[in-house]
Design a protein around this motif. Structure first.
Motif, PDB file in Angstrom:
ATOM      1  N   MET A  53       0.838  -1.163   0.000  1.00  0.00           N
ATOM      2  CA  MET A  53       0.000   0.000   0.000  1.00  0.00           C
ATOM      3  C   MET A  53       0.889   1.234   0.000  1.00  0.00           C
ATOM      4  O   MET A  53       1.804   1.333   0.818  1.00  0.00           O
ATOM      5  CB  MET A  53      -0.885   0.001   1.248  1.00  0.00           C
ATOM      6  N   THR A  54       0.614   2.136  -0.905  1.00  0.00           N
ATOM      7  CA  THR A  54       1.426   3.351  -0.982  1.00  0.00           C
ATOM      8  C   THR A  54       0.588   4.621  -0.968  1.00  0.00           C
ATOM      9  O   THR A  54       1.149   5.711  -0.946  1.00  0.00           O
ATOM     10  CB  THR A  54       2.304   3.350  -2.247  1.00  0.00           C
ATOM     11  N   THR A  55      -0.724   4.497  -0.991  1.00  0.00           N
ATOM     12  CA  THR A  55      -1.582   5.678  -0.983  1.00  0.00           C
ATOM     13  C   THR A  55      -2.638   5.549   0.103  1.00  0.00           C
ATOM     14  O   THR A  55      -2.917   4.453   0.592  1.00  0.00           O
ATOM     15  CB  THR A  55      -2.294   5.873  -2.329  1.00  0.00           C
ATOM     16  N   LEU A  56      -3.237   6.670   0.425  1.00  0.00           N
ATOM     17  CA  LEU A  56      -4.320   6.672   1.401  1.00  0.00           C
ATOM     18  C   LEU A  56      -5.494   5.838   0.890  1.00  0.00           C
ATOM     19  O   LEU A  56      -6.165   5.161   1.660  1.00  0.00           O
ATOM     20  CB  LEU A  56      -4.752   8.106   1.699  1.00  0.00           C
ATOM     21  N   ALA A  57      -5.713   5.846  -0.423  1.00  0.00           N
ATOM     22  CA  ALA A  57      -6.780   5.031  -1.015  1.00  0.00           C
ATOM     23  C   ALA A  57      -6.500   3.540  -0.825  1.00  0.00           C
ATOM     24  O   ALA A  57      -7.421   2.760  -0.552  1.00  0.00           O
ATOM     25  CB  ALA A  57      -6.948   5.362  -2.496  1.00  0.00           C
ATOM     26  N   ASP A  58      -5.239   3.147  -0.964  1.00  0.00           N
ATOM     27  CA  ASP A  58      -4.867   1.739  -0.730  1.00  0.00           C
ATOM     28  C   ASP A  58      -5.175   1.336   0.705  1.00  0.00           C
ATOM     29  O   ASP A  58      -5.725   0.261   0.960  1.00  0.00           O
ATOM     30  CB  ASP A  58      -3.367   1.519  -0.980  1.00  0.00           C
ATOM     31  N   VAL A  59      -4.813   2.188   1.644  1.00  0.00           N
ATOM     32  CA  VAL A  59      -5.059   1.905   3.058  1.00  0.00           C
ATOM     33  C   VAL A  59      -6.563   1.853   3.317  1.00  0.00           C
ATOM     34  O   VAL A  59      -7.053   0.959   4.009  1.00  0.00           O
ATOM     35  CB  VAL A  59      -4.368   2.945   3.973  1.00  0.00           C
ATOM     36  N   GLY A  60      -7.296   2.790   2.749  1.00  0.00           N
ATOM     37  CA  GLY A  60      -8.748   2.792   2.894  1.00  0.00           C
ATOM     38  C   GLY A  60      -9.377   1.512   2.376  1.00  0.00           C
ATOM     39  O   GLY A  60     -10.298   0.966   2.986  1.00  0.00           O
ATOM     40  N   GLY A  61      -8.871   1.014   1.262  1.00  0.00           N
ATOM     41  CA  GLY A  61      -9.355  -0.248   0.724  1.00  0.00           C
ATOM     42  C   GLY A  61      -9.099  -1.407   1.670  1.00  0.00           C
ATOM     43  O   GLY A  61      -9.955  -2.280   1.855  1.00  0.00           O
ATOM     44  N   ALA A  62      -7.918  -1.415   2.283  1.00  0.00           N
ATOM     45  CA  ALA A  62      -7.588  -2.474   3.247  1.00  0.00           C
ATOM     46  C   ALA A  62      -8.480  -2.375   4.481  1.00  0.00           C
ATOM     47  O   ALA A  62      -8.942  -3.384   5.009  1.00  0.00           O
ATOM     48  CB  ALA A  62      -6.116  -2.397   3.639  1.00  0.00           C
ATOM     49  N   LEU A  63      -8.732  -1.155   4.940  1.00  0.00           N
ATOM     50  CA  LEU A  63      -9.563  -0.971   6.123  1.00  0.00           C
ATOM     51  C   LEU A  63     -11.001  -1.409   5.875  1.00  0.00           C
ATOM     52  O   LEU A  63     -11.688  -1.858   6.796  1.00  0.00           O
ATOM     53  CB  LEU A  63      -9.539   0.492   6.578  1.00  0.00           C
ATOM     54  N   ALA A  64     -11.448  -1.304   4.638  1.00  0.00           N
ATOM     55  CA  ALA A  64     -12.817  -1.686   4.290  1.00  0.00           C
ATOM     56  C   ALA A  64     -12.947  -3.180   3.977  1.00  0.00           C
ATOM     57  O   ALA A  64     -14.063  -3.689   3.868  1.00  0.00           O
ATOM     58  CB  ALA A  64     -13.287  -0.869   3.087  1.00  0.00           C
ATOM     59  N   ASP A  65     -11.830  -3.884   3.853  1.00  0.00           N
ATOM     60  CA  ASP A  65     -11.836  -5.304   3.490  1.00  0.00           C
ATOM     61  C   ASP A  65     -12.160  -6.157   4.714  1.00  0.00           C
ATOM     62  O   ASP A  65     -11.305  -6.401   5.561  1.00  0.00           O
ATOM     63  CB  ASP A  65     -10.473  -5.697   2.916  1.00  0.00           C
ATOM     64  N   THR A  66     -13.389  -6.622   4.796  1.00  0.00           N
ATOM     65  CA  THR A  66     -13.819  -7.404   5.958  1.00  0.00           C
ATOM     66  C   THR A  66     -13.199  -8.794   5.995  1.00  0.00           C
ATOM     67  O   THR A  66     -13.352  -9.503   6.988  1.00  0.00           O
ATOM     68  CB  THR A  66     -15.353  -7.511   6.004  1.00  0.00           C
ATOM     69  N   ASN A  67     -12.495  -9.184   4.932  1.00  0.00           N
ATOM     70  CA  ASN A  67     -11.787 -10.470   4.937  1.00  0.00           C
ATOM     71  C   ASN A  67     -10.465 -10.384   5.699  1.00  0.00           C
ATOM     72  O   ASN A  67      -9.899 -11.410   6.066  1.00  0.00           O
ATOM     73  CB  ASN A  67     -11.535 -10.963   3.513  1.00  0.00           C
ATOM     74  N   LEU A 105      -4.276   2.804  12.481  1.00  0.00           N
ATOM     75  CA  LEU A 105      -3.484   3.590  13.424  1.00  0.00           C
ATOM     76  C   LEU A 105      -2.205   4.099  12.773  1.00  0.00           C
ATOM     77  O   LEU A 105      -1.874   5.284  12.866  1.00  0.00           O
ATOM     78  CB  LEU A 105      -3.149   2.753  14.663  1.00  0.00           C
ATOM     79  N   ARG A 106      -1.484   3.205  12.118  1.00  0.00           N
ATOM     80  CA  ARG A 106      -0.210   3.612  11.504  1.00  0.00           C
ATOM     81  C   ARG A 106      -0.437   4.600  10.359  1.00  0.00           C
ATOM     82  O   ARG A 106       0.344   5.548  10.196  1.00  0.00           O
ATOM     83  CB  ARG A 106       0.569   2.391  11.008  1.00  0.00           C
ATOM     84  N   ALA A 107      -1.474   4.408   9.577  1.00  0.00           N
ATOM     85  CA  ALA A 107      -1.763   5.350   8.492  1.00  0.00           C
ATOM     86  C   ALA A 107      -2.073   6.725   9.073  1.00  0.00           C
ATOM     87  O   ALA A 107      -1.575   7.745   8.583  1.00  0.00           O
ATOM     88  CB  ALA A 107      -2.924   4.846   7.645  1.00  0.00           C
ATOM     89  N   TRP A 108      -2.868   6.776  10.118  1.00  0.00           N
ATOM     90  CA  TRP A 108      -3.200   8.046  10.760  1.00  0.00           C
ATOM     91  C   TRP A 108      -1.938   8.710  11.296  1.00  0.00           C
ATOM     92  O   TRP A 108      -1.728   9.912  11.094  1.00  0.00           O
ATOM     93  CB  TRP A 108      -4.206   7.816  11.891  1.00  0.00           C
ATOM     94  N   GLN A 109      -1.089   7.936  11.959  1.00  0.00           N
ATOM     95  CA  GLN A 109       0.143   8.503  12.505  1.00  0.00           C
ATOM     96  C   GLN A 109       1.039   9.068  11.398  1.00  0.00           C
ATOM     97  O   GLN A 109       1.620  10.142  11.542  1.00  0.00           O
ATOM     98  CB  GLN A 109       0.908   7.451  13.300  1.00  0.00           C
ATOM     99  N   LEU A 110       1.149   8.329  10.300  1.00  0.00           N
ATOM    100  CA  LEU A 110       2.057   8.752   9.239  1.00  0.00           C
ATOM    101  C   LEU A 110       1.483   9.870   8.379  1.00  0.00           C
ATOM    102  O   LEU A 110       2.185  10.815   8.032  1.00  0.00           O
ATOM    103  CB  LEU A 110       2.437   7.560   8.363  1.00  0.00           C
ATOM    104  N   TYR A 111       0.202   9.770   8.026  1.00  0.00           N
ATOM    105  CA  TYR A 111      -0.400  10.771   7.150  1.00  0.00           C
ATOM    106  C   TYR A 111      -0.763  12.046   7.896  1.00  0.00           C
ATOM    107  O   TYR A 111      -0.562  13.137   7.401  1.00  0.00           O
ATOM    108  CB  TYR A 111      -1.653  10.209   6.461  1.00  0.00           C
TER     109      TYR A 111
END
Length: 128
Positions: free
Chosen positions: A1-15, A26-32
């Motif tokens: 994952m290299t973008t906020l959209a990538d992270v958002g996609g992972a966060l929405a993936d219920t699998n 947490l890490r995305a929030w800290q970094l972004y």
């Protein structure tokens, strides 16, 4: 994952494991937000799950962290989050790389050993 959209996609993936999703968020929030990194050239986040082979892991990362040609460990720090290990590579200019490794029996042996041996030392084995 290299973008906020990538992270958002992972966060929405219920699998994905709920603990992993919370850690990624947490890490995305800290970094972004806190550090102001924009992603892309500055941030890379990888997830290593059970069943991933050494070839898949190394290709994704762009260097050999595991397998027959594994480089000596050069991470900045590592944390144990129970079911997930977090390996941090930083200090190389502004590039930040985080690798989240599943702590499970199906995880590739080399990267699993790298993580476990960081926390379980020879002194621990001898009962000291």
């Amino acid at each position: 994952m290299t973008t906020l959209a990538d992270v958002g996609g992972a966060l929405a993936d219920t699998n994905l494991d709920v603990d992993l999703r919370a850690l990624l968020g947490l890490r995305a929030w800290q970094l972004y937000v806190l550090r102001g990194l924009s992603g892309g050239d500055h941030l890379r986040m990888f997830v290593v799950q059970g069943g991933d082979t050494a070839e898949v892991i190394n290709t994704a990362l762009g260097f050999d962290i595991t397998g027959d040609r594994a480089e000596p460990p050069s991470y900045t720090w590592m944390e144990d989050h129970g079911l997930w290990f977090e390996i941090f590579y930083g200090g190389q200019g502004s590039l930040v790389t985080r690798v989240f490794v599943e702590n499970g029996p199906a995880t590739e042996l080399g990267i699993s050993y790298l993580c476990l041996s960081h926390f379980w030392t020879a002194d621990d084995e001898q009962g000291g």
